[in-house]
Design a protein around this motif. Sequence first.
Motif, short mmCIF file in Angstrom:
data_model
loop_
_atom_site.label_atom_id
_atom_site.label_comp_id
_atom_site.label_asym_id
_atom_site.label_seq_id
_atom_site.Cartn_x
_atom_site.Cartn_y
_atom_site.Cartn_z
N UNK A 213 115.13 22.08 -87.15
CA UNK A 213 115.26 23.24 -87.68
C UNK A 213 113.80 23.84 -87.56
N UNK A 214 113.57 25.19 -87.43
CA UNK A 214 112.23 25.72 -87.46
C UNK A 214 112.21 26.65 -88.84
N UNK A 215 110.83 26.38 -89.38
CA UNK A 215 110.70 27.15 -90.38
C UNK A 215 109.41 28.23 -90.41
N UNK A 216 109.29 29.23 -91.11
CA UNK A 216 108.25 29.84 -91.33
C UNK A 216 107.55 29.91 -92.75
N UNK A 217 106.19 29.31 -92.83
CA UNK A 217 105.66 29.18 -94.09
C UNK A 217 104.36 29.78 -93.83
N UNK A 218 104.22 30.85 -94.48
CA UNK A 218 102.84 31.65 -94.58
C UNK A 218 101.67 30.99 -95.42
N UNK A 219 102.05 30.04 -96.23
CA UNK A 219 101.29 29.49 -97.07
C UNK A 219 100.78 27.99 -96.87
N UNK A 220 101.52 27.43 -95.87
CA UNK A 220 101.30 26.03 -95.55
C UNK A 220 99.96 25.81 -94.86
N UNK A 221 99.59 26.62 -93.76
CA UNK A 221 98.47 26.45 -92.98
C UNK A 221 98.03 25.18 -92.57
N UNK A 222 98.94 24.45 -91.95
CA UNK A 222 98.70 22.90 -91.66
C UNK A 222 98.61 22.85 -89.89
N UNK A 223 97.51 22.34 -89.39
CA UNK A 223 97.40 22.25 -87.92
C UNK A 223 97.49 20.84 -87.52
N UNK A 224 97.98 19.88 -88.52
CA UNK A 224 98.12 18.48 -87.96
C UNK A 224 99.72 18.33 -88.12
N UNK A 225 100.26 17.24 -87.26
CA UNK A 225 101.54 17.00 -87.26
C UNK A 225 101.65 15.91 -88.48
N UNK A 226 102.55 16.25 -89.38
CA UNK A 226 102.83 15.57 -90.49
C UNK A 226 103.99 14.64 -90.58
N UNK A 227 104.12 13.31 -90.67
CA UNK A 227 105.30 12.34 -90.49
C UNK A 227 105.29 11.70 -91.92
N UNK A 228 106.61 12.20 -92.43
CA UNK A 228 106.98 11.45 -93.79
C UNK A 228 108.27 10.91 -93.27
N UNK A 229 109.50 11.34 -94.03
CA UNK A 229 110.96 10.79 -93.53
C UNK A 229 111.10 11.77 -92.29
#
Length: 347
Positions: A213-229
């Motif tokens: 899925x593709x999301x829009x999240x204005x308050x996330x401001x993340x530049x790294x790739x995050x891996x969880x599950x």
Amino acid sequence: MVDYMIVGLGLAGTAFCENLRRNNKTFVVFNDRSQTSSRVAGGLYNPIILKRFTLSWRADEQLPVATEFYSGLEQFLNVRFDEKLNVLRKFASIEEQNLWFEAADKNKLKPFLDVALAQNDNAALNIPFQFGKVLQTGKLDTKFLFDSYEKWLSENDKIYAQTFHYEQLKVEEDCVVYQNVKAKNIVFTEGYGMVCNPFFNYLPMQGSKGEYIVIKAKDLNERNIIKSSIFLIPLGDDLYKVGATYNREQKDNITTEKAKNELVEKLNGLLKCNYTVVGHVAGMRPTVKDRRPLVGQHPKHKNLWVLNGFGSHGITIAPWAAKSLYDHIETKAPLLAEMDIARFTND
């Protein structure tokens, strides 16, 4: 007569075509875009299997080849599709942190695992136990890569944007003939579409459907790739790709609510900010029963070849495997037995 005919233009086809171009071989490509896996994938290159902190199959050999290949392709096309991004692995416990340190002490993993844990400074992420940082990672904009390469092929009259009809292929002793094209060799690089190829569908292609899925999240401001599950991959403009699912039962490119709900549930455990789902894509990964590529020569027709079966690691495997096949055809350099399709000829 051309030297090569290529069927399919995903990562495998593009990588093989580039070996031909760089070695001044003549070729044409047939591609109908029916296989979407490479276009819709996350585009990550990451040498580590982050569930177990182990090295992906021969990733230490493949990554230098891939790095040179994509850098050279960017220069040739005068575009930029390779973005160097860190992959941060979310730890679920102190025990996982300790396993990370153990893995980072192994010689083959040292170049790829940072021993200094990364602190979370993003209030929008739920990260109770810090991150492990993977080195030499990044993201390709695969759609832009393929569109740029297709444009060059089209401008140089090297591509037929049409479906390849196998029954029209005439296999002769020293060449193959398809419609008005004659070639010394034909290489099939069709991804999961190989299951419809009468010359190579005896090979054990399983296929694994993946959805993002593709999301829009204005308050996330993340530049790294995050891996969880799941992977959370920044795309720019407050957009992020989230995935992927693995489904070995469904063999199509149709998005499902079940997969979307699965991704949303996992995402909700990672994010502490609001977001909106703005896209949903699916594709069939070309996975093989023994998790190794399918590379080599048809057992009866000596000018028919296959380059396939890269699963979810196509970005790193494709340039390396394509060069291996090219060298095998042109100089008789031996293929690695682990990926040579001769291992299935007698099945």
